[in-house]
Design a protein around this motif. Structure first.
Motif, PDB file in Angstrom:
ATOM      1  N   SER A  22       0.874  -1.214   0.092  1.00  0.00           N
ATOM      2  CA  SER A  22      -0.141   0.101   0.025  1.00  0.00           C
ATOM      3  C   SER A  22       1.038   1.176   0.233  1.00  0.00           C
ATOM      4  CB  SER A  22      -0.806  -0.003   1.239  1.00  0.00           C
ATOM      5  OG  SER A  22      -1.338   1.265   1.531  1.00  0.00           O
TER       6      SER A  22
ATOM      7  N   CYS B 188      -0.508   4.286  -1.178  1.00  0.00           N
ATOM      8  CA  CYS B 188      -1.190   5.384  -0.792  1.00  0.00           C
ATOM      9  C   CYS B 188      -1.898   5.322   0.705  1.00  0.00           C
ATOM     10  CB  CYS B 188      -2.268   5.718  -2.006  1.00  0.00           C
ATOM     11  SG  CYS B 188      -3.671   4.284  -1.913  1.00  0.00           S
TER      12      CYS B 188
ATOM     13  N   GLY C 200      -4.241   3.325   1.830  1.00  0.00           N
ATOM     14  CA  GLY C 200      -5.582   2.667   1.695  1.00  0.00           C
ATOM     15  C   GLY C 200      -6.540   3.972   0.875  1.00  0.00           C
TER      16      GLY C 200
ATOM     17  N   GLY D 105      -7.192   4.262  -2.361  1.00  0.00           N
ATOM     18  CA  GLY D 105      -7.471   4.014  -3.744  1.00  0.00           C
ATOM     19  C   GLY D 105      -6.609   4.527  -4.718  1.00  0.00           C
TER      20      GLY D 105
ATOM     21  N   CYS E 222      -2.875   4.081  -5.418  1.00  0.00           N
ATOM     22  CA  CYS E 222      -1.948   3.459  -5.911  1.00  0.00           C
ATOM     23  C   CYS E 222      -2.164   2.468  -6.623  1.00  0.00           C
ATOM     24  CB  CYS E 222      -0.700   3.291  -4.792  1.00  0.00           C
ATOM     25  SG  CYS E 222      -1.454   1.924  -3.750  1.00  0.00           S
ATOM     26  N   GLY E 223      -3.347   1.685  -6.508  1.00  0.00           N
ATOM     27  CA  GLY E 223      -3.535   0.325  -7.263  1.00  0.00           C
ATOM     28  C   GLY E 223      -2.613  -0.860  -6.739  1.00  0.00           C
TER      29      GLY E 223
ATOM     30  N   CYS F  62      -2.864  -2.624  -4.000  1.00  0.00           N
ATOM     31  CA  CYS F  62      -3.323  -3.417  -2.961  1.00  0.00           C
ATOM     32  C   CYS F  62      -4.100  -4.538  -3.347  1.00  0.00           C
ATOM     33  CB  CYS F  62      -3.910  -2.793  -1.512  1.00  0.00           C
ATOM     34  SG  CYS F  62      -5.277  -1.974  -2.123  1.00  0.00           S
TER      35      CYS F  62
ATOM     36  N   CYS G 246      -8.173  -2.285  -0.240  1.00  0.00           N
ATOM     37  CA  CYS G 246      -8.402  -1.128   0.791  1.00  0.00           C
ATOM     38  C   CYS G 246     -10.001  -0.751   0.234  1.00  0.00           C
ATOM     39  CB  CYS G 246      -7.705   0.288   0.433  1.00  0.00           C
ATOM     40  SG  CYS G 246      -7.661   0.845  -1.217  1.00  0.00           S
TER      41      CYS G 246
HETATM   42 FE1  FES Z   1      -3.439   2.270  -2.855  1.00  0.00          FE
HETATM   43 FE2  FES Z   1      -5.330   0.317  -2.039  1.00  0.00          FE
HETATM   44  S1  FES Z   1      -3.585   0.854  -0.928  1.00  0.00           S
HETATM   45  S2  FES Z   1      -5.139   1.532  -3.887  1.00  0.00           S
END
Ligand code: FES
Length: 656
Positions: free
Chosen positions: A36, A38, A40, A42, A44-45, A47, A91
């Motif tokens: 992860s 970012c 959590g 949404g 960074c993609g 997770c 996430c």
């Molecule tokens: Fe980054 Fe889910 S933790 S998109």
């Protein structure tokens, strides 16, 4: 509140969670690593996970896709950007029923598979570099906190500092990212350090593991987020022009005291070449590389750092610095990201360096009840012996004979070199195997296949097999002297004689002097190992591991016939490849391994062979094949060792 059972695979970790818990939170609470960047949000993609649907009697679970909340807008936005239909963002997905979740290897294992001959080892990733995407508050005239200070607030990490060269770029990057940025944080012992910053979301972070050997330098480019090796490359150490072995380079330095910089520049230049080559192979920029772990013998370690290694040329072999080092890459001339960091594994002592520390970390003799002997053969052999109770280390000056140097027909392992040898016990007919050529010399196709390579010399494994086979065939006696039998392959050479191994375009012989060089090298290696066995109070070892390129090519049976190593069950002698490099990768990928190797090095007991009176006695006994006094019952069970017989009278060397 209803709770649901969730099992994460492949770790098998399980727990009960309240309905509506995000999968990422569930994974974290169980210590399951799911990537992860970012945090959590949404963005960074990274997770990604998969639902394993079905009835899992073993877990008492019926798992189904709809036991997660329906995909929403965040996941929909990632579908065209690398989120496969069977994948979910952990996430965003909430638990609504019992689940078995697969964490795909490329995203969430954060572990690296290290190929071992006998085992697959997983390295859990907990690298010193982590990425974090944050949104920074915009400037406010009424709350005049600097941009960098508000960035630190957004990072919300106690004690975090900013790498000074980054300060001048922060304002530009914040604005370029419209106040959303990804920070690379270096967290390794000291206070956290912000070492790199990118506008928006950034999900690339790479590391390098280097093993700086006296002869060759090997590098691996590793994805710090997934743990995968992306590219590997090697180059010869350009310091060779200052001397083949370490002592001759130290001598060169002593003769040219003002030119230490030339040796440092040579090794740093080789690393720079490897950085460019590895980044090119992987299609990344050197600036994507943020962390580096390095192992090397003490002389290489010092020269790379720009430290004069002359003290290592004489007793008491004082290292200028032995502990692990944490440095800025820019301070050691590494052209990676300007904020990149370097971790140098600790040296053990004297001539036992960070490479041996890497081997100890990778092989972990301290974790086992059985006594393991680990030998890393180069121009200097580094030897570790130990078990759960004690670990000892020594280095032995084997010289370069095992690498084919100082051998009359010797050459480095390259196409055209004889690497395997078989000699008929009666007729002395010879079969050889040549590097780069598949058939043996008595098999169809050999002549055609050697047109390109030729048969040009004998490499390290070839000379070991040649001498061992000569011993088994009675061509040399246990004391190394060639027989006085008359045979066309035995040729007078002054007061000595040669054995013709290959009668080709370039005739290749093994001389009495070659055999002497092998005896000296193997005697030094055995004596070092024997000294450690004395110190540990053992007569035999349970397991032998041969590290390094040489260890990978040498046949353990022939190593034992020559008496390079003590007797041991042959099925317990194994090549372990570049264990020092594996140790460097472990330190690169996991901060825990850094702490482990630092603690381990403090407990390893160093035995100084050069100052140990018993070394000479062991060395003299170890000159014989396989040994003057030590018994080899395990070897004798599988190989007919010659019985020592007095030389026959009346047989003379033919002098033609
Ligand atoms: Fe980054 Fe889910 S933790 S998109």
């Amino acid at each position: 509140m209803i709770d649901h059972l969730v099992v994460f695979m492949p770790s098998g970790r399980r727990g009960r969670f309240a309905r509506g818990t995000a999968l990422l939170d569930a994974a974290r609470s169980l210590g399951v690593y799911v990537e992860s960047v970012c945090g959590g949000r949404g963005l960074c993609g990274r997770c990604q996970v998969e639902v394993a649907a079905g009835v899992f009697d073993k877990h008492g679970i019926v798992s189904a896709d709809d036991h997660l909340s329906a995909p929403g807008a965040t996941e929909a936005s990632w579908r065209p950007r690398g989120l496969a239909p069977n994948r979910r963002l952990s996430c965003a997905a909430k638990i609504t029923g019992d689940l078995v979740i697969d964490v795909p290897s490329e995203f969430a294992t954060n572990r690296q598979i290290v190929r071992k001959r006998a085992e697959i080892r997983q390295i859990e990733i907990d690298s010193a570099i982590s990425l974090r995407t944050v949104t920074v508050a915009e400037p406010d005239m009424h709350a005049p906190l600097g941009d960098a200070d508000r960035l630190l607030e957004a990072l919300d990490l106690p004690g975090v500092a900013i790498d000074p060269p980054l300060l001048g770029d922060i304002q530009r990057i914040l604005r370029a990212g419209n106040w959303q940025v990804t920070a690379a944080l270096h967290q390794d012992c000291d206070r956290p350090l912000l070492v790199a910053l990118w506008p928006g979301v950034h999900t690339r972070a790479f590391g390098l593991a280097f093993d700086i050997g006296s002869t060759t330098i090997a590098g691996h480019l590793v994805d710090l987020l997934s743990g995968r090796i992306i590219a590997s490359a090697g180059t010869s150490n350009p310091q060779i022009r200052f001397g083949e072995d370490l002592m001759s380079r130290i001598s060169w330095l002593m003769m040219n005291p003002g030119d230490r910089g030339a040796l440092t520049a040579a090794v740093r230049g080789a690393l720079a070449t490897l950085v460019t080559r590895l980044a090119g192979q992987a299609g990344i920029s050197p600036e994507d590389i943020l962390d580096v772990a390095i192992v090397g013998n003490p002389v290489m370690h010092h020269l790379y750092l720009g430290i004069d290694p002359s003290e290592l040329g004489q007793a008491p072999f004082a290292l200028a610095v032995s502990g692990a080092l944490r440095l800025a890459a820019r301070d050691v001339g590494l052209a990676i990201h300007p904020g990149g960091r370097v971790y140098m594994l600790p040296c053990i002592a004297g001539h036992v360096g960070a490479d041996a520390a890497g081997v100890a970390l990778a092989e972990g003799p301290q974790h086992h009840d059985e006594t393991t002997l680990v030998i890393d053969v180069g121009t200097n052999a580094e030897i570790l012996l130990g078990n759960r109770h004690r670990v000892l280390a020594a280095s032995s000056p084997t010289g370069p004979a095992f690498e084919g140097a100082q051998i009359s027909s010797g050459q480095r392992a390259a196409p055209g070199a004889i690497e395997r040898v078989r000699i008929d016990r009666e007729s002395w007919a010879i079969r050889v195997k040549v590097l780069g050529v598949d058939p043996w010399s008595d098999e169809p196709g050999f002549a055609d296949d050697t047109v390109a390579t030729g048969v040009t010399g004998i490499c390290g494994s070839g000379i070991i097999e040649a001498v061992a086979e000569m011993f088994l065939a009675g061509i040399i006696a246990a004391d190394g002297r060639m027989t006085d039998h008359v045979h066309p392959r035995l040729r007078a050479n002054g007061r000595s004689q040669d054995f013709l191994l290959w009668d080709g375009l370039v005739p290749l012989s093994v001389t009495q002097t070659d055999i002497r060089a092998i005896q000296l090298a193997k005697g030094a290696l055995y004596a070092g190992a024997r000294l450690l066995m004395d110190e540990l109070g053992v007569e035999t070892v349970d397991r032998i591991k041969l590290a390094g390129a040489f260890g990978s090519y040498i046949d353990p049976k022939y190593a034992m016939i020559l008496g390079l190593i003590p007797d041991c069950r042959l099925d317990r002698v194994a090549a372990i490849g570049n264990a020092a490099g594996t140790g460097a990768r472990m330190a690169l990928l996991n901060r825990g391994h850094r702490a482990e190797v630092e603690a381990l090095v403090r407990r390893i007991e160093k035995i100084e062979t050069a100052l140990e009176p018993r070394f000479q006695a062991h060395f003299v006994d170890a000159m014989a094949f396989p040994h003057a006094t030590a018994r080899y019952p395990n070897l004798s069970a599988v190989v007919d060792l010659p019985v020592a017989v007095p030389p026959r009278k009346g047989r003379r060397v033919r002098r033609d």
